[in-house]
Design an enzyme around this catalytic site. Structure first.
Site, mmCIF file in Angstrom:
data_model
loop_
_atom_site.group_PDB
_atom_site.id
_atom_site.type_symbol
_atom_site.label_atom_id
_atom_site.label_comp_id
_atom_site.label_asym_id
_atom_site.label_seq_id
_atom_site.Cartn_x
_atom_site.Cartn_y
_atom_site.Cartn_z
ATOM 1 N NE ARG A 249 33.434 44.275 41.313
ATOM 2 C CZ ARG A 249 32.516 43.728 42.104
ATOM 3 N NH1 ARG A 249 32.161 44.346 43.214
ATOM 4 N NH2 ARG A 249 31.951 42.573 41.779
ATOM 5 C CD GLU A 278 39.203 44.485 45.714
ATOM 6 O OE1 GLU A 278 38.687 43.614 45.579
ATOM 7 O OE2 GLU A 278 38.514 45.241 45.683
ATOM 8 C CG HIS A 297 35.658 43.514 47.360
ATOM 9 N ND1 HIS A 297 36.052 43.488 46.047
ATOM 10 C CD2 HIS A 297 34.304 43.617 47.330
ATOM 11 C CE1 HIS A 297 35.003 43.569 45.254
ATOM 12 N NE2 HIS A 297 33.917 43.648 46.008
#
Length: 348
Positions: A249, A278, A297
């Site tokens: 993360r 993000e 991600h």
């Protein structure tokens, strides 16, 4: 599709993409009724729909979910009928688990469902770095490739990979490491030394991990204990020329400190699938750094991984609303109170 039961419990989710297996599984359960709500921030219909829901499936990616629809104390206060929450991934950044426990709301994640996908991404980033795949591809496309030696990479065999966390994903990374001839060391405060050894790694403390690892890879959740864990001090403790990887993360590593370690040459490279924001800005110096392999991600975002996560989410929601304790319950102390609330909901 089975017709809903007379007093079916409503399961809500936002209209973000999810593998169709989730909707199909919820709709096939006669005790449940699916409600798909607009993800747009501030939509009054979404607020009303969540207030009526007994279960809420929410994306684990904080930048996908408007703050108002994340499971915070404010949302819980506005949704007193809510019995359980399901995170759409191994992480649960969008859910305040402590607040849920206080409200008597059970919370599950889907740890392990996309573990194979994320473990594979770890090695995709690592191999991209050491084999200089981005540089080589760019040179070929630009017509500037003249010498193979100018793009010479390195081997990983014989190096030590250090894992911060050796849960469902970390243990797969450790298993794959054996095929590459890597030595595996790991620290995980939630496991005993014997459990870490059983998962294929030599147990060490965090400071030793930093000092010994040629490759350091994060596989821990983002919480108060890990937020900012990889700061300037931690990067300085790493071996000169080491590589840093994260498929965990954003927020566990300090992006400014990592950039400084790369700019100084102390670290040879970084492979990042996760970011503080993000997606990161295209102008981000870290994203543009020549020694960074990057992804959006997408480690767990494979067709197989998303299908497994969706199926696991639907299964655990069905179990909880049937009074069956799920496998991935994040707040086990809430279970007795949850069962009392469930019984009251059935009686209403």
């Amino acid at each position: 599709m089975t017709a809903p039961a007379r007093h079916a419990f409503t399961v809500a989710r936002l209209d973000l993409w999810i593998d169709p297996v989730f909707d199909a599984a919820i709709q096939d359960d006669a005790a449940l009724r699916l409600s798909v709500l607009a993800a747009a921030a501030g939509d009054a219909r979404t607020a009303e729909g969540l207030a009526q829901a007994r279960a809420y499936h929410v994306s684990a990616a904080r930048d996908e979910v408007p703050r108002g629809w994340q499971v915070t104390p404010d949302l819980l206060a506005a949704c007193p009928r809510l019995l359980c929450v399901s995170s759409g991934g191994a992480g649960y950044d969008t859910i305040d688990v402590a607040a849920c426990t206080q409200a008597g709301v059970a919370v599950v994640n889907q740890a392990g469902a996309n573990a194979a996908s994320v473990a594979e991404m770890t090695y995709a980033l690592l191999l991209s770095l050491v084999k200089r795949l981005d540089e080589s591809g760019a040179a070929l496309r630009a017509g500037t490739a003249r010498s193979r030696e100018a793009l010479m990479g390195r081997e990983i065999e014989g190096r030590a990979i250090g894992l911060v966390g050796i849960g469902e994903i970390g243990r797969r990374v450790a298993r794959i490491a054996q095929g590459f001839g890597l030595t595996v060391i790991a620290c995980d405060p939630l496991l005993t030394a014997e459990e870490i050894r059983a998962r294929g790694a030599e147990p060490v403390d965090f400071d030793t991990l930093l000092a010994r690892a040629d490759i350091l890879s994060l596989h821990c959740p983002l919480d108060e204990a890990t937020r900012g864990l990889m700061d300037a001090w931690a990067f300085a403790r790493m071996k000169p020329g080491a590589l840093f990887l994260s498929t965990a993360r954003g927020g566990i590593h300090d992006e400014d400190a990592l950039l400084a370690a790369l700019d100084s040459g102390h670290l040879a490279g970084a492979g990042l699938d996760v970011w503080r924001v993000e997606p990161p800005s295209p102008a981000s110096r870290l994203l543009q750094h020549p020694n960074v392999a990057s992804a959006f991600h997408t480690g767990g975002v494979t067709h197989e991984g998303r299908r497994k996560v969706a199926a696991a989410s639907a299964r655990q929601i069905s179990q909880m609303l049937a009074g069956i304790r799920p496998e991935r319950l994040l707040n086990p102390y809430v279970w007795p109170r949850f069962l009392e609330r469930l019984a009251q909901a059935r009686a209403d």
